[in-house]
Scaffold this active site. Sequence first.
Site, PDB file in Angstrom:
ATOM      1  N   HIS A 126     -39.505 -16.822  36.999  1.00 47.45           N
ATOM      2  CA  HIS A 126     -38.776 -15.853  37.087  1.00 47.45           C
ATOM      3  C   HIS A 126     -38.278 -15.218  37.719  1.00 47.45           C
ATOM      4  CE1 HIS A 126     -38.997 -12.100  35.073  1.00 47.45           C
ATOM      5  NE2 HIS A 126     -39.734 -12.463  33.971  1.00 47.45           N
ATOM      6  N   HIS A 127     -37.018 -14.862  37.322  1.00 44.52           N
ATOM      7  CA  HIS A 127     -36.037 -14.202  37.855  1.00 44.52           C
ATOM      8  C   HIS A 127     -36.370 -13.206  38.851  1.00 44.52           C
ATOM      9  CE1 HIS A 127     -31.335 -13.925  38.618  1.00 44.52           C
ATOM     10  NE2 HIS A 127     -31.140 -15.006  38.111  1.00 44.52           N
ATOM     11  N   ALA A 128     -37.760 -12.363  38.824  1.00 43.95           N
ATOM     12  CA  ALA A 128     -37.512 -11.322  39.466  1.00 43.95           C
ATOM     13  C   ALA A 128     -38.405 -12.231  40.713  1.00 43.95           C
ATOM     14  CB  ALA A 128     -38.380 -10.932  38.576  1.00 43.95           C
ATOM     15  N   ASN A 155     -33.199 -10.654  44.558  1.00 44.50           N
ATOM     16  CA  ASN A 155     -32.119 -11.769  43.874  1.00 44.50           C
ATOM     17  C   ASN A 155     -30.812 -10.569  45.098  1.00 44.50           C
ATOM     18  OD1 ASN A 155     -32.563 -12.345  41.389  1.00 44.50           O
ATOM     19  ND2 ASN A 155     -34.411 -11.346  41.483  1.00 44.50           N
TER      20      ASN A 155
END
Length: 466
Positions: free
Chosen positions: A138-140, A312
Amino acid sequence: MQRLSGLDASFLYLETRSQMMHIIGLIEIDPSTVPGGYSFVKLRDELQRRIAAMPNFRRKLDNSMLNIDHPVWIEDDDFDIERHVHRVAVPAPGGEAELAELCGHLAGQTLDRGKPLWELWIIEGLADGKVAAMLRTHHASVDGVTGAEMLAQMCTLSPEAPELDPDKVQETAGPTSRTTMALTGAMNYFVQRPIAMARLIPGTVEVPINWFRRSRTKSAMPAPFQAPRTRFNAPITPHRALAMAQLSLDDVKRVKNQFDVKINDVVLAITAGALRDYLEGHDELPDEPLVAMVPVSVHGADESSLVTGGTNKVTGMFAKLASDLDDPVDRLKRAAELARTSKDHHADIDANMLRAWAQFAPGTTLATVMKFYGDRRLAMSHPPVFNVLVSNVAGPDFPLYFLGARVTAVYPLGPVFHGLGLNITVFSADGHLNIGILTCTDLAPDVWDIAHAFDHELKRLLEACD
Protein backbone atom coordinates in the site's frame (compact mmCIF):
# COMPACT_ATOMS: atom_id res chain seq x y z
CA MET A 1 2.65 2.93 18.09
CA GLN A 2 3.67 5.22 15.22
CA ARG A 3 1.26 7.79 13.78
CA LEU A 4 1.00 8.08 10.00
CA SER A 5 1.91 11.39 8.43
CA GLY A 6 -0.84 13.26 6.63
CA LEU A 7 0.56 12.33 3.21
CA ASP A 8 0.80 8.64 4.13
CA ALA A 9 -2.75 8.66 5.49
CA SER A 10 -4.05 10.50 2.42
CA PHE A 11 -3.48 7.37 0.35
CA LEU A 12 -5.84 5.54 2.69
CA TYR A 13 -8.48 8.26 2.41
CA LEU A 14 -8.22 8.41 -1.40
CA GLU A 15 -8.79 4.69 -1.83
CA THR A 16 -12.09 3.44 -3.26
CA ARG A 17 -13.12 0.17 -4.87
CA SER A 18 -12.15 1.61 -8.25
CA GLN A 19 -9.12 3.59 -7.09
CA MET A 20 -6.71 1.22 -5.35
CA MET A 21 -3.74 2.89 -3.71
CA HIS A 22 -1.07 0.22 -3.80
CA ILE A 23 2.32 0.08 -5.50
CA ILE A 24 3.37 -3.05 -7.38
CA GLY A 25 6.77 -4.52 -8.05
CA LEU A 26 6.76 -7.29 -10.68
CA ILE A 27 10.03 -9.18 -10.38
CA GLU A 28 11.17 -11.81 -12.87
CA ILE A 29 13.63 -14.33 -11.43
CA ASP A 30 15.65 -17.30 -12.66
CA PRO A 31 14.85 -20.20 -10.29
CA SER A 32 17.79 -22.28 -11.56
CA THR A 33 20.20 -20.08 -9.58
CA VAL A 34 18.69 -20.91 -6.15
CA PRO A 35 21.20 -22.88 -4.04
CA GLY A 36 19.88 -26.42 -3.60
CA GLY A 37 17.11 -25.88 -6.13
CA TYR A 38 13.93 -23.82 -6.19
CA SER A 39 10.74 -24.59 -4.34
CA PHE A 40 7.89 -22.33 -3.28
CA VAL A 41 8.03 -23.52 0.33
CA LYS A 42 11.77 -22.85 0.54
CA LEU A 43 11.31 -19.33 -0.84
CA ARG A 44 8.43 -18.58 1.55
CA ASP A 45 10.38 -19.87 4.55
CA GLU A 46 13.39 -17.74 3.65
CA LEU A 47 11.18 -14.66 3.38
CA GLN A 48 9.68 -15.45 6.79
CA ARG A 49 13.18 -15.58 8.26
CA ARG A 50 14.14 -12.24 6.72
CA ILE A 51 10.94 -10.50 7.82
CA ALA A 52 12.21 -10.78 11.39
CA ALA A 53 14.58 -7.95 10.37
CA MET A 54 12.04 -6.06 8.23
CA PRO A 55 9.83 -4.13 10.69
CA ASN A 56 7.81 -2.36 7.99
CA PHE A 57 6.49 -5.75 6.85
CA ARG A 58 5.18 -6.58 10.34
CA ARG A 59 3.22 -3.41 11.14
CA LYS A 60 -0.50 -2.94 10.59
CA LEU A 61 -3.02 -0.12 10.90
CA ASP A 62 -4.91 0.73 14.07
CA ASN A 63 -7.51 3.39 14.77
CA SER A 64 -10.18 4.36 17.28
CA MET A 65 -13.52 6.15 17.14
CA LEU A 66 -12.07 8.64 19.65
CA ASN A 67 -9.03 9.37 17.48
CA ILE A 68 -9.60 12.58 15.48
CA ASP A 69 -6.12 12.51 13.93
CA HIS A 70 -4.57 10.13 11.39
CA PRO A 71 -4.36 6.37 12.12
CA VAL A 72 -1.30 4.71 13.62
CA TRP A 73 0.96 1.76 12.87
CA ILE A 74 1.24 -1.00 15.46
CA GLU A 75 3.08 -4.32 15.58
CA ASP A 76 1.06 -7.28 14.28
CA ASP A 77 1.45 -9.77 17.10
CA ASP A 78 -0.44 -12.41 15.09
CA PHE A 79 1.68 -12.09 11.94
CA ASP A 80 1.31 -15.14 9.69
CA ILE A 81 3.43 -15.43 6.55
CA GLU A 82 0.82 -17.66 4.88
CA ARG A 83 -1.67 -14.76 4.89
CA HIS A 84 0.75 -12.73 2.78
CA VAL A 85 2.62 -15.08 0.44
CA HIS A 86 0.57 -16.94 -2.18
CA ARG A 87 1.29 -19.29 -5.06
CA VAL A 88 -0.38 -19.27 -8.47
CA ALA A 89 0.37 -20.53 -12.00
CA VAL A 90 0.07 -18.40 -15.11
CA PRO A 91 -2.28 -19.81 -17.80
CA ALA A 92 -0.76 -21.54 -20.83
CA PRO A 93 1.23 -20.79 -22.88
CA GLY A 94 2.77 -18.67 -20.08
CA GLY A 95 3.95 -15.72 -22.16
CA GLU A 96 4.14 -12.02 -21.34
CA ALA A 97 0.51 -11.47 -22.33
CA GLU A 98 -0.76 -14.19 -19.97
CA LEU A 99 1.47 -12.92 -17.15
CA ALA A 100 0.23 -9.36 -17.63
CA GLU A 101 -3.41 -10.46 -17.69
CA LEU A 102 -3.03 -12.38 -14.43
CA CYS A 103 -1.17 -9.51 -12.77
CA GLY A 104 -3.80 -7.06 -14.01
CA HIS A 105 -6.47 -9.11 -12.25
CA LEU A 106 -4.47 -9.16 -9.01
CA ALA A 107 -3.77 -5.43 -9.32
CA GLY A 108 -7.51 -4.76 -9.26
CA GLN A 109 -7.97 -6.24 -5.77
CA THR A 110 -7.85 -4.16 -2.58
CA LEU A 111 -5.50 -5.07 0.25
CA ASP A 112 -6.95 -6.33 3.56
CA ARG A 113 -6.51 -3.51 6.11
CA GLY A 114 -6.81 -5.96 8.99
CA LYS A 115 -3.23 -7.16 8.46
CA PRO A 116 0.06 -5.61 7.30
CA LEU A 117 -0.62 -3.90 3.98
CA TRP A 118 1.37 -6.07 1.59
CA GLU A 119 1.20 -9.41 -0.18
CA LEU A 120 3.49 -11.41 -2.42
CA TRP A 121 2.28 -13.61 -5.27
CA ILE A 122 4.74 -16.21 -6.59
CA ILE A 123 3.75 -16.88 -10.20
CA GLU A 124 4.98 -20.12 -11.77
CA GLY A 125 4.45 -21.76 -15.16
CA LEU A 126 6.14 -19.14 -17.35
CA ALA A 127 7.09 -20.39 -20.80
CA ASP A 128 10.82 -19.69 -20.43
CA GLY A 129 11.12 -21.57 -17.14
CA LYS A 130 11.36 -18.39 -15.09
CA VAL A 131 9.26 -17.45 -12.09
CA ALA A 132 7.66 -14.07 -11.39
CA ALA A 133 7.09 -12.47 -7.99
CA MET A 134 4.42 -9.79 -7.71
CA LEU A 135 4.75 -7.66 -4.58
CA ARG A 136 1.81 -5.39 -3.75
CA THR A 137 2.36 -2.78 -1.02
CA HIS A 138 0.00 0.00 0.00
CA HIS A 139 1.16 3.52 -0.86
CA ALA A 140 0.51 4.52 2.77
CA SER A 141 3.59 2.52 3.76
CA VAL A 142 5.89 2.99 0.77
CA ASP A 143 6.98 5.45 -1.92
CA GLY A 144 9.38 5.02 -4.83
CA VAL A 145 12.57 5.29 -2.79
CA THR A 146 11.38 3.25 0.20
CA GLY A 147 9.96 0.69 -2.23
CA ALA A 148 13.42 0.27 -3.73
CA GLU A 149 14.82 -0.05 -0.19
CA MET A 150 12.25 -2.73 0.69
CA LEU A 151 13.17 -4.59 -2.48
CA ALA A 152 16.83 -4.35 -1.48
CA GLN A 153 15.97 -6.05 1.82
CA MET A 154 14.58 -8.99 -0.12
CA CYS A 155 17.56 -9.02 -2.46
CA THR A 156 21.24 -9.72 -1.97
CA LEU A 157 24.43 -9.54 -4.04
CA SER A 158 24.80 -13.32 -4.03
CA PRO A 159 22.45 -16.32 -3.84
CA GLU A 160 23.47 -17.14 -0.27
CA ALA A 161 21.11 -16.16 2.55
CA PRO A 162 22.38 -13.11 4.49
CA GLU A 163 22.78 -12.67 8.22
CA LEU A 164 20.01 -10.62 9.83
CA ASP A 165 20.65 -7.15 11.24
CA PRO A 166 20.18 -7.50 15.04
CA ASP A 167 19.10 -3.86 15.36
CA LYS A 168 16.35 -4.36 12.78
CA VAL A 169 15.22 -7.53 14.56
CA GLN A 170 14.67 -5.50 17.73
CA GLU A 171 12.87 -2.65 15.91
CA THR A 172 9.10 -2.63 16.34
CA ALA A 173 6.09 -0.39 15.74
CA GLY A 174 5.00 -1.13 19.30
CA PRO A 175 1.65 -2.07 20.82
CA THR A 176 -1.60 -0.14 20.62
CA SER A 177 -2.86 2.31 23.23
CA ARG A 178 -6.30 3.75 22.49
CA THR A 179 -5.97 6.36 25.24
CA THR A 180 -2.60 7.62 24.01
CA MET A 181 -3.85 7.57 20.44
CA ALA A 182 -6.86 9.72 21.29
CA LEU A 183 -4.99 12.19 23.50
CA THR A 184 -2.04 12.77 21.17
CA GLY A 185 -4.45 12.98 18.24
CA ALA A 186 -6.45 15.69 20.01
CA MET A 187 -3.25 17.57 20.85
CA ASN A 188 -2.18 17.46 17.20
CA TYR A 189 -5.59 18.52 15.92
CA PHE A 190 -6.41 21.35 18.31
CA VAL A 191 -2.94 22.74 19.16
CA GLN A 192 -0.28 21.85 16.61
CA ARG A 193 -2.39 22.10 13.45
CA PRO A 194 -3.54 25.73 13.97
CA ILE A 195 0.08 26.76 14.61
CA ALA A 196 1.24 24.88 11.51
CA MET A 197 -1.52 26.49 9.44
CA ALA A 198 -0.42 29.97 10.49
CA ARG A 199 3.16 29.19 9.44
CA LEU A 200 2.17 27.60 6.14
CA ILE A 201 -0.12 30.27 4.72
CA PRO A 202 2.49 33.02 4.01
CA GLY A 203 4.75 30.71 2.01
CA THR A 204 1.82 29.15 0.20
CA VAL A 205 0.41 32.50 -0.93
CA GLU A 206 3.72 33.27 -2.64
CA VAL A 207 3.51 30.14 -4.84
CA PRO A 208 0.74 31.26 -7.26
CA ILE A 209 2.14 34.81 -7.34
CA ASN A 210 5.60 33.60 -8.38
CA TRP A 211 4.01 31.09 -10.77
CA PHE A 212 2.20 33.93 -12.54
CA ARG A 213 5.39 36.01 -12.75
CA ARG A 214 7.33 33.10 -14.21
CA SER A 215 4.62 32.36 -16.76
CA ARG A 216 4.99 35.88 -18.18
CA THR A 217 8.66 35.16 -18.94
CA LYS A 218 7.97 31.59 -20.14
CA SER A 219 10.08 30.18 -17.30
CA ALA A 220 7.24 28.43 -15.46
CA MET A 221 6.28 24.79 -15.46
CA PRO A 222 2.74 24.15 -16.69
CA ALA A 223 0.01 24.88 -14.18
CA PRO A 224 -2.55 22.29 -13.06
CA PHE A 225 -5.76 21.92 -15.12
CA GLN A 226 -4.08 23.10 -18.35
CA ALA A 227 -3.47 19.70 -19.94
CA PRO A 228 -5.33 18.61 -23.08
CA ARG A 229 -7.91 15.87 -22.60
CA THR A 230 -7.04 12.32 -23.68
CA ARG A 231 -8.72 8.95 -23.24
CA PHE A 232 -6.68 8.50 -20.03
CA ASN A 233 -8.31 11.53 -18.40
CA ALA A 234 -11.59 9.84 -17.57
CA PRO A 235 -13.17 7.98 -14.64
CA ILE A 236 -11.70 4.54 -13.94
CA THR A 237 -13.13 1.17 -12.92
CA PRO A 238 -11.47 -1.55 -10.79
CA HIS A 239 -10.23 -3.35 -13.92
CA ARG A 240 -6.50 -2.96 -14.56
CA ALA A 241 -4.38 -3.46 -17.67
CA LEU A 242 -0.60 -3.49 -17.53
CA ALA A 243 2.34 -3.97 -19.85
CA MET A 244 6.12 -4.04 -19.54
CA ALA A 245 9.11 -3.03 -21.62
CA GLN A 246 12.82 -3.56 -21.01
CA LEU A 247 15.41 -1.34 -22.71
CA SER A 248 19.20 -1.45 -22.68
CA LEU A 249 20.61 1.10 -20.25
CA ASP A 250 23.75 1.32 -22.40
CA ASP A 251 21.60 2.35 -25.36
CA VAL A 252 19.88 5.00 -23.26
CA LYS A 253 23.26 6.30 -22.06
CA ARG A 254 24.52 6.39 -25.64
CA VAL A 255 21.63 8.67 -26.60
CA LYS A 256 22.21 10.76 -23.47
CA ASN A 257 25.89 11.27 -24.28
CA GLN A 258 25.32 11.88 -27.99
CA PHE A 259 22.87 14.74 -27.39
CA ASP A 260 24.31 16.00 -24.08
CA VAL A 261 21.15 15.50 -22.03
CA LYS A 262 20.26 13.59 -18.86
CA ILE A 263 18.85 10.07 -18.60
CA ASN A 264 15.61 11.51 -17.26
CA ASP A 265 15.37 13.68 -20.39
CA VAL A 266 15.67 10.57 -22.56
CA VAL A 267 12.97 8.86 -20.49
CA LEU A 268 10.60 11.81 -20.89
CA ALA A 269 11.34 12.05 -24.62
CA ILE A 270 10.69 8.40 -25.40
CA THR A 271 7.59 8.53 -23.18
CA ALA A 272 6.35 11.47 -25.23
CA GLY A 273 7.09 9.60 -28.45
CA ALA A 274 5.40 6.41 -27.28
CA LEU A 275 2.23 8.25 -26.24
CA ARG A 276 2.29 10.27 -29.45
CA ASP A 277 2.45 7.05 -31.50
CA TYR A 278 -0.33 5.46 -29.48
CA LEU A 279 -2.72 8.42 -29.56
CA GLU A 280 -1.96 9.15 -33.22
CA GLY A 281 -2.78 5.54 -34.03
CA HIS A 282 -6.21 6.10 -32.49
CA ASP A 283 -6.59 9.49 -34.22
CA GLU A 284 -6.69 11.14 -30.78
CA LEU A 285 -3.41 13.09 -30.64
CA PRO A 286 -3.99 16.59 -29.16
CA ASP A 287 -2.42 19.60 -30.87
CA GLU A 288 -0.99 20.79 -27.55
CA PRO A 289 1.81 18.86 -25.81
CA LEU A 290 0.84 16.38 -23.12
CA VAL A 291 1.59 17.26 -19.50
CA ALA A 292 3.22 14.83 -17.08
CA MET A 293 3.35 14.81 -13.32
CA VAL A 294 6.87 13.77 -12.31
CA PRO A 295 7.26 12.71 -8.65
CA VAL A 296 10.35 14.11 -6.97
CA SER A 297 11.80 12.42 -3.90
CA VAL A 298 12.73 14.65 -0.94
CA HIS A 299 14.51 11.85 0.94
CA GLY A 300 17.67 13.36 2.33
CA ALA A 301 16.34 16.92 2.04
CA ASP A 302 16.06 19.11 5.12
CA GLU A 303 12.86 18.39 7.00
CA SER A 304 10.48 21.29 7.31
CA SER A 305 9.67 22.39 10.84
CA LEU A 306 6.04 21.92 9.82
CA VAL A 307 6.30 18.22 9.01
CA THR A 308 8.65 15.43 10.05
CA GLY A 309 8.64 11.68 9.70
CA GLY A 310 6.38 9.62 7.51
CA THR A 311 7.17 7.11 4.79
CA ASN A 312 6.15 9.10 1.72
CA LYS A 313 8.70 11.86 1.31
CA VAL A 314 7.81 13.05 -2.12
CA THR A 315 6.59 16.07 -3.99
CA GLY A 316 5.93 16.50 -7.69
CA MET A 317 6.56 18.80 -10.62
CA PHE A 318 4.62 19.33 -13.84
CA ALA A 319 6.47 18.97 -17.15
CA LYS A 320 5.38 19.21 -20.77
CA LEU A 321 6.30 16.16 -22.84
CA ALA A 322 6.90 17.65 -26.32
CA SER A 323 4.46 15.14 -27.77
CA ASP A 324 3.54 17.70 -30.44
CA LEU A 325 6.89 17.18 -32.21
CA ASP A 326 7.33 14.29 -34.63
CA ASP A 327 11.11 14.26 -35.07
CA PRO A 328 12.67 12.23 -32.20
CA VAL A 329 15.78 14.41 -31.90
CA ASP A 330 13.77 17.62 -31.86
CA ARG A 331 11.53 16.03 -29.26
CA LEU A 332 14.51 15.02 -27.11
CA LYS A 333 16.06 18.47 -27.19
CA ARG A 334 12.71 20.09 -26.46
CA ALA A 335 12.04 17.63 -23.63
CA ALA A 336 15.39 18.51 -22.04
CA GLU A 337 14.61 22.22 -22.31
CA LEU A 338 11.13 21.82 -20.84
CA ALA A 339 12.45 19.62 -18.02
CA ARG A 340 15.08 22.22 -17.10
CA THR A 341 12.39 24.91 -16.94
CA SER A 342 10.22 22.75 -14.69
CA LYS A 343 13.15 21.79 -12.43
CA ASP A 344 14.24 25.41 -12.02
CA HIS A 345 10.69 26.45 -11.16
CA HIS A 346 10.14 23.50 -8.85
CA ALA A 347 13.39 24.25 -6.99
CA ASP A 348 11.92 27.60 -5.91
CA ILE A 349 9.03 25.88 -4.13
CA ASP A 350 9.48 24.44 -0.63
CA ALA A 351 9.92 20.70 -1.14
CA ASN A 352 8.02 19.95 2.08
CA MET A 353 4.99 22.13 1.32
CA LEU A 354 2.89 19.31 -0.11
CA ARG A 355 3.62 17.08 2.86
CA ALA A 356 2.89 19.93 5.26
CA TRP A 357 -0.54 20.64 3.74
CA ALA A 358 -1.30 16.91 3.68
CA GLN A 359 -1.21 16.95 7.48
CA PHE A 360 -4.63 18.64 7.32
CA ALA A 361 -6.21 15.91 5.20
CA PRO A 362 -9.65 15.17 6.72
CA GLY A 363 -10.02 11.40 6.76
CA THR A 364 -13.76 10.71 6.71
CA THR A 365 -14.58 13.81 4.69
CA LEU A 366 -11.92 13.15 2.05
CA ALA A 367 -12.97 9.52 1.69
CA THR A 368 -16.61 10.53 1.25
CA VAL A 369 -15.74 13.23 -1.29
CA MET A 370 -13.58 10.85 -3.30
CA LYS A 371 -16.34 8.22 -3.43
CA PHE A 372 -18.82 10.89 -4.57
CA TYR A 373 -16.30 12.18 -7.15
CA GLY A 374 -15.87 8.71 -8.63
CA ASP A 375 -19.52 7.66 -8.52
CA ARG A 376 -20.67 10.88 -10.22
CA ARG A 377 -17.89 10.70 -12.86
CA LEU A 378 -16.86 14.26 -12.02
CA ALA A 379 -13.45 13.78 -13.69
CA MET A 380 -15.21 14.63 -16.96
CA SER A 381 -16.54 17.95 -15.64
CA HIS A 382 -13.21 19.82 -15.40
CA PRO A 383 -9.96 20.06 -17.42
CA PRO A 384 -7.40 17.32 -16.66
CA VAL A 385 -4.95 18.13 -13.89
CA PHE A 386 -2.29 16.41 -16.01
CA ASN A 387 -2.23 13.58 -18.56
CA VAL A 388 0.17 10.95 -17.26
CA LEU A 389 2.25 10.24 -14.18
CA VAL A 390 5.89 9.45 -15.07
CA SER A 391 8.30 8.23 -12.37
CA ASN A 392 11.98 7.43 -12.82
CA VAL A 393 13.64 5.54 -9.98
CA ALA A 394 17.32 4.63 -10.04
CA GLY A 395 18.19 1.15 -8.84
CA PRO A 396 21.46 -0.76 -8.41
CA ASP A 397 23.56 -1.26 -11.54
CA PHE A 398 24.71 -4.75 -10.60
CA PRO A 399 23.15 -8.24 -10.38
CA LEU A 400 20.70 -8.98 -7.55
CA TYR A 401 19.31 -12.19 -6.12
CA PHE A 402 15.72 -12.26 -4.89
CA LEU A 403 15.56 -14.73 -1.99
CA GLY A 404 18.39 -16.63 -3.70
CA ALA A 405 17.15 -16.41 -7.31
CA ARG A 406 18.86 -14.19 -9.90
CA VAL A 407 16.72 -11.16 -10.79
CA THR A 408 16.32 -10.66 -14.54
CA ALA A 409 13.84 -7.76 -14.50
CA VAL A 410 11.99 -5.47 -12.08
CA TYR A 411 8.89 -3.68 -13.35
CA PRO A 412 7.38 -1.08 -10.99
CA LEU A 413 3.70 -0.18 -11.33
CA GLY A 414 2.14 2.82 -9.61
CA PRO A 415 -1.54 3.59 -8.95
CA VAL A 416 -3.98 5.36 -11.27
CA PHE A 417 -6.71 7.82 -10.30
CA HIS A 418 -10.07 9.05 -11.53
CA GLY A 419 -9.26 11.41 -14.38
CA LEU A 420 -5.59 10.36 -14.32
CA GLY A 421 -5.68 6.85 -15.65
CA LEU A 422 -2.13 6.22 -16.87
CA ASN A 423 0.96 5.59 -14.73
CA ILE A 424 4.39 4.92 -16.27
CA THR A 425 7.18 4.01 -13.87
CA VAL A 426 10.79 3.42 -14.90
CA PHE A 427 13.30 1.50 -12.78
CA SER A 428 16.93 1.15 -13.85
CA ALA A 429 18.78 -1.92 -12.60
CA ASP A 430 21.59 -4.22 -13.71
CA GLY A 431 22.10 -2.63 -17.11
CA HIS A 432 18.42 -2.37 -18.03
CA LEU A 433 15.72 0.27 -18.06
CA ASN A 434 12.58 -1.53 -16.87
CA ILE A 435 9.31 0.20 -17.75
CA GLY A 436 6.03 -0.65 -16.05
CA ILE A 437 2.80 0.73 -17.52
CA LEU A 438 -0.50 0.59 -15.63
CA THR A 439 -3.88 1.84 -16.78
CA CYS A 440 -7.56 0.93 -16.60
CA THR A 441 -8.74 -1.75 -19.03
CA ASP A 442 -11.77 0.39 -19.92
CA LEU A 443 -9.48 3.24 -21.01
CA ALA A 444 -6.78 1.33 -22.91
CA PRO A 445 -7.28 -2.41 -23.41
CA ASP A 446 -4.42 -2.33 -25.95
CA VAL A 447 -1.84 -1.03 -23.47
CA TRP A 448 0.84 -3.30 -24.98
CA ASP A 449 0.92 -0.94 -27.97
CA ILE A 450 2.37 1.72 -25.65
CA ALA A 451 4.99 -0.71 -24.33
CA HIS A 452 6.10 -1.68 -27.83
CA ALA A 453 6.28 1.99 -28.80
CA PHE A 454 8.99 2.58 -26.15
CA ASP A 455 11.33 0.18 -27.93
CA HIS A 456 10.48 1.79 -31.27
CA GLU A 457 11.20 5.31 -29.99
CA LEU A 458 14.58 4.34 -28.53
CA LYS A 459 15.56 2.72 -31.85
CA ARG A 460 14.70 5.95 -33.68
CA LEU A 461 17.01 7.90 -31.35
CA LEU A 462 19.78 5.31 -31.80
CA GLU A 463 19.45 5.67 -35.57
CA ALA A 464 19.83 9.41 -35.12
CA CYS A 465 23.04 8.78 -33.16
CA ASP A 466 24.42 6.90 -36.16
